[in-house]
Enzyme design. Structure first.
Site, PDB file in Angstrom:
ATOM      1  CG  ASP A 214      42.947  47.428  43.004  1.00 30.47           C
ATOM      2  OD1 ASP A 214      41.819  47.192  42.542  1.00 30.47           O
ATOM      3  OD2 ASP A 214      43.883  47.904  42.327  1.00 30.47           O
ATOM      4  CD  GLU A 265      50.196  44.534  65.722  1.00 30.08           C
ATOM      5  OE1 GLU A 265      50.083  45.747  65.997  1.00 30.08           O
ATOM      6  OE2 GLU A 265      51.090  44.074  64.999  1.00 30.08           O
TER       7      GLU A 265
HETATM    8  C1  NOJ Z   1      40.889  46.540  39.939  1.00 31.17           C
HETATM    9  C2  NOJ Z   1      39.907  47.644  40.148  1.00 31.17           C
HETATM   10  O1  NOJ Z   1      38.689  47.098  40.546  1.00 31.17           O
HETATM   11  C3  NOJ Z   1      39.817  48.377  38.834  1.00 31.17           C
HETATM   12  O2  NOJ Z   1      38.765  49.291  38.801  1.00 31.17           O
HETATM   13  C4  NOJ Z   1      41.132  49.054  38.589  1.00 31.17           C
HETATM   14  O3  NOJ Z   1      41.112  49.665  37.306  1.00 31.17           O
HETATM   15  C5  NOJ Z   1      42.275  48.041  38.619  1.00 31.17           C
HETATM   16  N1  NOJ Z   1      42.165  47.111  39.708  1.00 31.17           N
HETATM   17  C6  NOJ Z   1      43.589  48.743  38.749  1.00 31.17           C
HETATM   18  O4  NOJ Z   1      43.694  49.285  40.038  1.00 31.17           O
END
Ligand code: NOJ
Length: 551
Positions: A214, A265
């Site tokens: 993310d 690893e």
């Molecule tokens: C991207 C994620 O896909 C989204 O759903 C989220 O709100 C933001 N990152 C923050 O984590």
């Protein structure tokens, strides 16, 4: 069956079709109105029948759910809402037994404000090691009453929130690029780096095949945190502009190199996929250099409107830029952050990513046209060499839900923008499985689903689509079966010229033609393998695509 937990060296992800599961909206086994891991396990046969290679599970970790799980309070446990670690193990084993790999979400840019580290930091004095794990700063102006800089949260409102000291006086501020409940980590902290290595190992030891990372463009912030005013029309995940002090800082690459060597690893072949909203494919390709991530979402492709010239250009550019660093391109049309492509491809007004559409949005899509284009777009996407991501429900042709009642909306974007942006709830409505069951078979009881499902979704339910040979479900199955048979994911693309308004290419022995114009396109000779819509004799009608076995 995936033996030895993962097969070594195959780099399966280079050509894989990866299906995104948004657990809270997939299937609700315990009947509390929210989907769960046991629900996913129970529905795996449907995914095996669909023919996907892997699933990616959006976060199911312990979380107050302020951003639907992207606010993690414990990275190494399952939130009771979704089940237990045993449920995860059962799901992983059942998926592997069916030959489906499992990718989990890693959320390293920020934690929840309920994470014990953040709670410790709030209690600790400024300047101490507890606060150094997050981005605490003194405010500006008299008494430090102004935020440390002018950054805005991507969900709306300021990106800084002030804390209070133990005696109740206003204290330092902390950074949160997203909701106030999502404080950003400081990746200069060795504690943070070590903790994420531990988290990676925890899930690798449990047999996962990789991670979707993310906000992989945001972990490191520019020295000195300089002011920055973004373009007001930018999408909510950012990435439309160069020179942003919280995106694409050079220091992020060391972190990925570290993770990549950690993954290596392990036996088998584990993947790292970057969620990085960056201004160009060129720039995104830097995330997938040989010693960094395995692949990155191709958001430039997702954001391309229904225009033949632009589609050809983004495909070309993607294959060139990723190919130049030896990485496969990925392709994606929908996910849990964007308007579903059944609606997006027929929108007539600008709709920045993450803003969503609601009852009074301009340029509301015509559902029939949107579905027709979406089927054609998927028919193109699944023929492209590289790896493709599908988002749950797109195989049913599920529409964006536009008319959610205001009181039901849950995306923090909606509240933080004071209703100016509808946010992402419209693509997150729980899936319909059975036309005639309560909650269309999403839940095991009559409990209302966490987001209301619209009336009239019977034709989109999986069992209805199962019965209709022309359904979107059958189209996806045919495409995935033929893609696998002809090894298109591992193929190469050779352009054909069939006019300005078409996208036409050959991949191995398959010819693909899509018509994005208004007049029929004459088709080359050959046996039709699969078509997104009925053909007009030997011609392809508008907003349709076809695969032909080259003669
Ligand atoms: C991207 C994620 O896909 C989204 O759903 C989220 O709100 C933001 N990152 C923050 O984590």
């Amino acid at each position: 069956m995936i033996s030895g937990e993962t097969t070594a060296g195959a780099q399966w992800w280079r050509s894989a079709v990866i299906y995104q599961i948004y657990p809270r909206s997939f299937a609700d086994a315990n009947g509390d109105g929210v989907g769960d891991l046991a629900g996913v396990t129970a529905r795996l046969p449907a995914l095996e029948a669909l023919g996907v290679d892997a699933i990616w599970l959006s976060p199911f970790y312990v979380s107050p759910q302020k951003d639907a799980g992207y606010d993690v309070a414990d990275y190494c446990d399952v939130d009771p809402l979704f089940g237990t670690l045993d449920d995860f193990d059962a799901l992983r084993a059942a998926a592997h037994a069916r030959g489906i790999r499992v990718i989990v979400d890693l959320v390293p840019n920020h934690s929840s404000d309920r994470h014990p580290w953040f709670q410790d930091a709030l209690r600790a004095a400024p300047g101490g090691p507890e606060r150094a794990r997050y981005m605490f700063r003194d405010g500006r102006g008299p008494g430090g009453d102004l935020p440390p800089n002018n950054w805005q949260s991507l969900f709306g409102g300021p990106a800084w929130t002030r804390t209070f000291d133990a005696d109740g006086t206003p204290g330092q501020w902390y950074l949160h690029l997203f909701d106030t409940s999502q404080p950003d980590f400081d990746w200069a902290s060795e504690d943070v780096r070590a903790e994420f290595r531990r988290i990676l190992r925890f899930w690798l030891d449990r047999g996962v095949d990789g991670f979707r990372v993310d906000v992989a463009h945001g972990l490191v912030k520019a020295e000195g945190l300089p002011d920055y005013t973004p373009d007001p029309h930018a999408g909510s995940m950012g990435g439309d502009e160069y020179g942003v002090p919280y995106w694409a800082q050079p220091g992020v690459h060391d972190i990925f190199r570290d993770w990549r060597s950690l993954l290596e690893e392990y036996d088998g072949d584990r993947a790292l996929c970057a969620e990085a909203w960056l201004p160009s494919v060129e720039m995104t390709s830097l995330w997938v250099r040989p010693d960094e991530m395995s692949q990155a979402f191709n958001f430039a492709y997702l954001e391309t409107p229904w225009d033949a010239g632009r589609l050809r250009a983004v495909i070309d550019e993607s294959l060139r830029a990723y190919g130049a660093v030896g990485a496969p391109s990925t392709w994606v049309l929908s996910n849990h952050d964007v308007v579903r492509h059944t609606a997006r491809l027929a929108l007539t007004a600008e709709n920045p990513q993450g803003h969503g559409i609601g009852p009074d949005s301009p340029g509301r899509p015509i559902p029939e046209l949107g579905l027709r284009r979406a089927r054609a777009a998927t028919t193109v996407m699944l023929a492209l060499p590289g790896s493709a991501y599908l988002y749950q429900g797109e195989e049913l042709g599920l529409p964006e839900v536009v008319d959610l009642p205001a009181a039901a909306r849950q995306d923090p974007t909606w509240a933080r923008s004071y209703g100016e942006r509808y946010g992402r709830d419209g693509c997150r409505v729980p899936l319909p499985w059975e036309a005639d069951a309560p909650s269309y078979g999403f839940g095991a009881t009559h409990a209302p689903p966490w987001l209301p499902q619209p009336e009239g979704w019977e034709p989109f339910a999986r069992d209805s689509q199962e019965r209709d040979p022309d359904s979107t479900l059958h189209l996806y199955r045919r495409l995935l079966g033929a893609r696998r048979g002809a090894r298109l994911g591992a193929g190469t693309l050779e352009w054909l010229s069939l006019g300005e308004d078409s996208v036409a290419f050959r991949n191995g022995k398959v010819t693909i033609v899509a018509n994005l114009g208004r007049a029929n396109v004459p088709l080359p000779a050959g046996r039709v393998i699969v078509a997104s819509a009925p053909l007009s004799g030997a011609e392809l009608p508008p907003d349709a695509a076809v695969w032909i076995a080259a003669e």
